[in-house]
Design a protein around this motif. Structure first.
Motif, PDB file in Angstrom:
ATOM      1  N   GLY A  34       0.813  -1.204   0.000  1.00 46.74           N
ATOM      2  CA  GLY A  34       0.000   0.000   0.000  1.00 46.74           C
ATOM      3  C   GLY A  34       0.846   1.253   0.000  1.00 46.74           C
ATOM      4  N   GLY A  35       2.172   1.086   0.112  1.00 49.07           N
ATOM      5  CA  GLY A  35       3.094   2.214   0.081  1.00 49.07           C
ATOM      6  C   GLY A  35       3.475   2.602  -1.334  1.00 49.07           C
ATOM      7  N   LYS A  36       4.193   3.709  -1.457  1.00 56.11           N
ATOM      8  CA  LYS A  36       4.555   4.243  -2.772  1.00 56.11           C
ATOM      9  C   LYS A  36       5.439   3.291  -3.575  1.00 56.11           C
ATOM     10  N   ASP A  37       6.340   2.574  -2.895  1.00 51.14           N
ATOM     11  CA  ASP A  37       7.278   1.699  -3.597  1.00 51.14           C
ATOM     12  C   ASP A  37       6.556   0.530  -4.275  1.00 51.14           C
ATOM     13  N   TYR A  75       9.669  -8.004  -5.177  1.00 45.73           N
ATOM     14  CA  TYR A  75       9.722  -7.068  -4.063  1.00 45.73           C
ATOM     15  C   TYR A  75      10.067  -5.679  -4.599  1.00 45.73           C
ATOM     16  N   ALA A  76       9.621  -4.654  -3.879  1.00 47.74           N
ATOM     17  CA  ALA A  76       9.761  -3.277  -4.365  1.00 47.74           C
ATOM     18  C   ALA A  76      10.998  -2.565  -3.823  1.00 47.74           C
ATOM     19  N   HIS A  77      12.052  -3.296  -3.505  1.00 51.75           N
ATOM     20  CA  HIS A  77      13.275  -2.640  -3.038  1.00 51.75           C
ATOM     21  C   HIS A  77      13.884  -1.807  -4.161  1.00 51.75           C
ATOM     22  N   HIS A  78      14.199  -0.556  -3.854  1.00 45.91           N
ATOM     23  CA  HIS A  78      14.735   0.362  -4.867  1.00 45.91           C
ATOM     24  C   HIS A  78      16.213   0.657  -4.608  1.00 45.91           C
ATOM     25  N   LYS A  79      16.758   1.581  -5.374  1.00 42.23           N
ATOM     26  CA  LYS A  79      18.187   1.895  -5.320  1.00 42.23           C
ATOM     27  C   LYS A  79      18.629   2.344  -3.927  1.00 42.23           C
ATOM     28  N   PRO A 137      15.882   5.409  -8.177  1.00 43.06           N
ATOM     29  CA  PRO A 137      16.104   6.184  -6.951  1.00 43.06           C
ATOM     30  C   PRO A 137      14.778   6.480  -6.249  1.00 43.06           C
ATOM     31  N   GLU A 138      14.823   6.556  -4.935  1.00 36.83           N
ATOM     32  CA  GLU A 138      13.598   6.827  -4.182  1.00 36.83           C
ATOM     33  C   GLU A 138      12.999   8.182  -4.553  1.00 36.83           C
ATOM     34  N   ALA A 139      13.838   9.157  -4.847  1.00 35.94           N
ATOM     35  CA  ALA A 139      13.334  10.480  -5.224  1.00 35.94           C
ATOM     36  C   ALA A 139      12.464  10.403  -6.471  1.00 35.94           C
ATOM     37  N   GLY A 156       8.430  11.223  -7.027  1.00 36.49           N
ATOM     38  CA  GLY A 156       7.928  12.003  -8.155  1.00 36.49           C
ATOM     39  C   GLY A 156       6.859  11.271  -8.935  1.00 36.49           C
ATOM     40  N   PHE A 157       7.048   9.954  -9.125  1.00 33.50           N
ATOM     41  CA  PHE A 157       6.062   9.146  -9.841  1.00 33.50           C
ATOM     42  C   PHE A 157       4.759   9.085  -9.058  1.00 33.50           C
ATOM     43  N   LYS A 158       4.877   8.889  -7.754  1.00 35.81           N
ATOM     44  CA  LYS A 158       3.685   8.846  -6.893  1.00 35.81           C
ATOM     45  C   LYS A 158       2.875  10.129  -7.025  1.00 35.81           C
TER      46      LYS A 158
END
Length: 242
Positions: A32-35, A129-133, A174-176, A180-182
């Motif tokens: 339910g989170g942005k990632d 899984y939604a692990h990002h940079k 990147p999380e940033a 921005g996408f969210k």
């Protein structure tokens, strides 16, 4: 970040580490989170043109009964992705029965177990899984500080006990850019009611990376490169085109 840029990042990671094979059925973990919502968009978009055909199933593990996942259900309906919510007693066990001083470890273990079981039940052979940079860098720092070893998430991991392969298609994002996408696509992020949210070792690592990046511009990128090229045991080599 627009959808085209997100798909470019995702395609690069999937190609570099050959995460998706023809006929794969991939369970996408949706917290339910942005990632996780960004990951859903990424794989649904990639599904439309990727040369290796695959299908996806969205799954949410309901850790907290008071968390409203209806917005996620609506989004999955719009995207045409099958969605399953798995009810659990995880929050009661972790916070009320066990009263864990460090709840994150047990919660994550139980959540992953429930997710993997449902994925197998639905006939999936892979889980995403939604692990990002930024997660990659933060995990490396946590391993150094708290475990005394140089380690981080692998782009993919085979779970022999479950006969499932974990993939992390947001490896290069990147999380940033996810933030921005969210904002640009107005993702229906669900508020996390966890009492430990914002008071974890990961939050400490996140703040440390932010401080290092402010004092030493480019530090985060260099740390990410060190992980990618660090020959960490279990990490696969790149197989995509350079």
């Amino acid at each position: 970040m627009n959808l085209q840029k997100l798909l470019s990042y995702t395609r690069r990671a999937v190609d570099d580490y050959q995460m998706i094979s023809p006929g794969d059925k991939i369970a996408v973990g949706i917290s339910g989170g942005k990632d996780s919502l960004t990951l859903l968009y990424a794989l649904r978009g990639l599904q439309r043109f990727y040369p290796n055909p695959f299908t996806i199933e969205a799954i949410s593990i309901a850790v907290f009964k008071e968390m409203d996942l209806n917005p996620v259900k609506a989004l999955c309906g719009e995207l045409g992705v099958p969605y399953t919510i798995v009810p659990t007693d995880i929050s009661e066990i972790v916070f009320k029965e066990r009263k864990e001083d460090n709840p994150c470890s047990l919660c994550a273990k139980m959540r992953k177990g429930a997710f993997n079981e449902k994925a197998k039940e639905l006939g999936c052979n892979k889980v995403a899984y939604a692990h990002h940079k930024d997660d990659i860098v933060e995990t490396m720092l946590m391993s150094l500080i708290f475990e005394g070893r140089f380690h981080s998430f692998s782009p993919y991991t085979y779970l022999d006990r479950m006969d499932l392969t974990v993939i992390r298609p947001l490896l290069y994002v990147p999380e940033a850019d996810i933030i921005g996408f969210k904002n640009q696509y107005e993702l229906p992020v669900c508020k996390n009611p966890c009492p430990a949210d914002g008071h974890t070792k990961r939050e400490y690592a996140k703040n440390l990376v932010r401080q290092l990046s402010t004092e030493h511009p480019g530090a985060k990128e260099r740390m990410f490169t060190a992980v990618i090229n660090g020959r960490i045991p279990g990490w696969p080599e790149k197989k995509g085109k350079e």
